[in-house]
Motif scaffolding. Structure first.
Motif, PDB file in Angstrom:
ATOM      1  N   GLY A 192       0.871  -1.831   0.000  1.00  0.00           N
ATOM      2  CA  GLY A 192       0.099   0.049   0.173  1.00  0.00           C
ATOM      3  C   GLY A 192       0.805   1.059   0.018  1.00  0.00           C
ATOM      4  N   LEU A 193       2.326   1.592  -0.243  1.00  0.00           N
ATOM      5  CA  LEU A 193       3.163   2.704  -0.124  1.00  0.00           C
ATOM      6  C   LEU A 193       2.629   3.368  -1.166  1.00  0.00           C
ATOM      7  CD1 LEU A 193       6.208   1.033   2.083  1.00  0.00           C
ATOM      8  CD2 LEU A 193       4.381   3.169   3.037  1.00  0.00           C
ATOM      9  N   ASP A 194       2.992   2.402  -2.252  1.00  0.00           N
ATOM     10  CA  ASP A 194       2.618   3.069  -3.629  1.00  0.00           C
ATOM     11  C   ASP A 194       1.724   4.677  -3.123  1.00  0.00           C
ATOM     12  OD1 ASP A 194       0.500   1.574  -3.189  1.00  0.00           O
ATOM     13  OD2 ASP A 194      -0.500   1.253  -5.611  1.00  0.00           O
ATOM     14  N   LYS A 195       0.263   4.446  -2.277  1.00  0.00           N
ATOM     15  CA  LYS A 195      -0.206   5.783  -2.126  1.00  0.00           C
ATOM     16  C   LYS A 195       0.697   6.256  -1.540  1.00  0.00           C
ATOM     17  CE  LYS A 195      -2.143   4.524   1.848  1.00  0.00           C
ATOM     18  NZ  LYS A 195      -1.484   3.273   2.446  1.00  0.00           N
ATOM     19  N   ASP A 196       1.839   6.392  -1.102  1.00  0.00           N
ATOM     20  CA  ASP A 196       2.894   7.431  -0.754  1.00  0.00           C
ATOM     21  C   ASP A 196       3.866   7.998  -1.812  1.00  0.00           C
ATOM     22  OD1 ASP A 196       1.335   7.718   1.816  1.00  0.00           O
ATOM     23  OD2 ASP A 196       2.560   5.781   2.550  1.00  0.00           O
ATOM     24  N   GLY A 197       4.228   7.592  -2.504  1.00  0.00           N
ATOM     25  CA  GLY A 197       4.441   8.100  -3.885  1.00  0.00           C
ATOM     26  C   GLY A 197       6.013   6.528  -3.835  1.00  0.00           C
TER      27      GLY A 197
END
Length: 211
Positions: A192-197
């Motif tokens: 889910g870290l993709d949402k943080d770039g």
């Protein structure tokens, strides 16, 4: 199931080393006062009160040869890999409780796309009170619990590490991994870290201890 090796074994020598000769008693007592979340982890890069302790100047002058440092902590409950990171410097960890480090080697990154196969990750049990240096080429992330009581871990790095970037960069080549100051991050698609770039580049299983 992933084998968990003792931190003192020879397999760890490619990733780091156990440091001797540091009196951490005051720091360990101070760390017992820090918060311990029950369902996530927290990371505080710098704790001003703990940086007043004698051990801080020892780590700065001996461990990092006089470089400006920050001393903070990572506490909580964790059992997943989720991501790996690396720095341009060593990192010193001081285990307040027993904890498990999941580590790999930067040399195993696949270029030019900077992907990493999680089957190469190795796990090491760090006993409470142990001082560990992780080399700059060692992939790592938040520690994992050694038991059901969570973990507390002191994290020592050059000052400014993991702070927000102050300049924009073009996200190409290795720069696409640059997530914060002195922090290159590669995340798993399930994190889910993709949402943080974060750059998604971990392939294979998102390692979960106990599975």
């Amino acid at each position: 199931m992933l084998t968990i090796y003792p931190i003192q074994c020879d397999r760890f020598l490619q990733y780091g080393r156990v440091l001797k000769g540091y009196d951490c008693n005051d720091l360990l007592r101070k760390m017992e006062e820090t918060p311990l979340p029950k369902d996530h982890t927290i990371y505080i890069p710098s704790d001003p009160e703990m940086e007043k302790l004698k051990i801080f100047s020892e780590l700065q002058n001996r461990g990092f040869g006089g470089m400006p440092l920050q001393l903070g902590y990572c506490n909580g409950f964790n059992g997943k890999l989720d991501a790996v990171e690396y720095h341009r410097s060593s990192e010193i960890n001081i285990a307040v409780s027993d904890l498990i480090l999941l580590v790999g080697s930067q040399h195993d990154l696949k270029l030019p796309d900077f992907t990493y196969d999680t089957s190469r990750i190795e796990a090491f049990l760090v006993p409470a009170g142990c001082v560990v240096e992780l080399y700059a080429t060692t992939l790592h992330y938040a520690p994992c619990n050694a038991d059901n009581s969570g973990f507390r871990d002191v994290v020592v790095l050059p000052r400014g590490t993991n702070r927000p970037l102050e300049h924009s960069i073009i996200k190409e080549f290795e720069d696409k991994l640059l997530f914060a100051k002195n922090k290159w991050l590669i995340a798993h698609p399930e994190s889910g870290l993709d949402k943080d770039g974060a750059y998604i580049g971990l392939t294979g299983q998102n390692i979960t201890l106990g599975e």
